[in-house]
Motif scaffolding. Structure first.
Motif, PDB file in Angstrom:
ATOM      1  N   GLY A  47     124.954  76.299  32.145  1.00 31.40           N
ATOM      2  CA  GLY A  47     125.762  76.607  30.959  1.00 31.40           C
ATOM      3  C   GLY A  47     125.383  77.941  30.348  1.00 31.40           C
ATOM      4  N   ALA A  48     124.096  78.248  30.295  1.00 37.02           N
ATOM      5  CA  ALA A  48     123.633  79.535  29.769  1.00 37.02           C
ATOM      6  C   ALA A  48     124.112  80.683  30.662  1.00 37.02           C
ATOM      7  CB  ALA A  48     122.111  79.536  29.649  1.00 37.02           C
ATOM      8  N   LEU A  49     124.061  80.475  31.966  1.00 43.28           N
ATOM      9  CA  LEU A  49     124.548  81.495  32.892  1.00 43.28           C
ATOM     10  C   LEU A  49     126.044  81.746  32.689  1.00 43.28           C
ATOM     11  CD1 LEU A  49     123.924  83.364  35.319  1.00 43.28           C
ATOM     12  CD2 LEU A  49     124.576  81.443  36.793  1.00 43.28           C
ATOM     13  N   LEU A  50     126.812  80.664  32.575  1.00 45.39           N
ATOM     14  CA  LEU A  50     128.251  80.817  32.316  1.00 45.39           C
ATOM     15  C   LEU A  50     128.500  81.522  30.982  1.00 45.39           C
ATOM     16  CD1 LEU A  50     129.592  77.356  33.532  1.00 45.39           C
ATOM     17  CD2 LEU A  50     129.948  79.592  34.610  1.00 45.39           C
ATOM     18  N   ALA A  51     127.686  81.201  29.977  1.00 43.91           N
ATOM     19  CA  ALA A  51     127.831  81.821  28.659  1.00 43.91           C
ATOM     20  C   ALA A  51     127.553  83.323  28.709  1.00 43.91           C
ATOM     21  CB  ALA A  51     126.905  81.141  27.654  1.00 43.91           C
ATOM     22  N   LEU A  52     126.757  83.764  29.675  1.00 43.94           N
ATOM     23  CA  LEU A  52     126.499  85.192  29.840  1.00 43.94           C
ATOM     24  C   LEU A  52     127.559  85.872  30.694  1.00 43.94           C
ATOM     25  CD1 LEU A  52     122.640  85.145  30.460  1.00 43.94           C
ATOM     26  CD2 LEU A  52     123.836  85.859  28.385  1.00 43.94           C
TER      27      LEU A  52
END
Length: 163
Positions: free
Chosen positions: A34-39
């Motif tokens: 999720g953090a990767l997608l958010a970036l």
């Protein structure tokens, strides 16, 4: 550096929260994804986001929001009475509102405001001739509707964003 990493911090935060909610992220791996997608998502979609004009008059913006909220409440009441009452008294119309503003973002904002006010829907913003096409549930006097949109919404938005 921070702006390059998070070009749209609110969008990144929203993507992360939505990801965590829809996946019921109980594992570290899902949160990391999720953090990767958010970036990544905000960086991939950056070319599609227009740069909004700078807010020049914040107090005018607050006054505009108060007028808009009042208009939503009163329009809801008026539309409810019209729909419950005799329908043959309605005068639906398509109305072309000539725009004085020339900023695509502010024109889209104006169209959104018109659409959110019950009884009217913005159909199109013609950026070549700068005309806002509006459908009104009841517009016995189209000129009065044009004047109302220009005075209550367009003029304050032009003032707020210095367009």
């Amino acid at each position: 550096m921070r702006r390059r990493l998070l070009p749209r911090p609110l969008l990144s935060f929203s993507v992360f929260v939505v990801w965590a909610l829809i996946t019921n992220a109980a594992s570290l791996a899902l949160l990391a994804l999720g953090a990767l997608l958010a970036l990544v998502i905000p960086r991939l979609t950056a070319p599609f986001w227009p740069q909004p004009p700078r807010l020049v008059r914040p107090l005018s913006a607050l006054r505009f929001l108060a007028v808009f909220a009042f208009d939503i409440v009163t329009a809801n009441w008026r539309v409810a009475r019209q729909v419950v009452g005799p329908l043959h008294r309605l005068s639906p119309a398509f109305v072309e509102v000539p725009l004085d503003l020339r900023d695509p973002f502010v024109a889209t904002l104006l169209a959104s405001v018109v659409s959110l006010t019950p009884g009217t829907v913005a159909i199109d913003v013609d950026r070549h001739d700068w005309i806002l096409l509006v459908h009104a549930l009841d517009a016995p006097d189209p000129r009065a509707l044009i004047d109302e949109i220009k005075e209550r919404y367009e003029q304050p938005l032009r003032e707020i964003f210095a367009c």
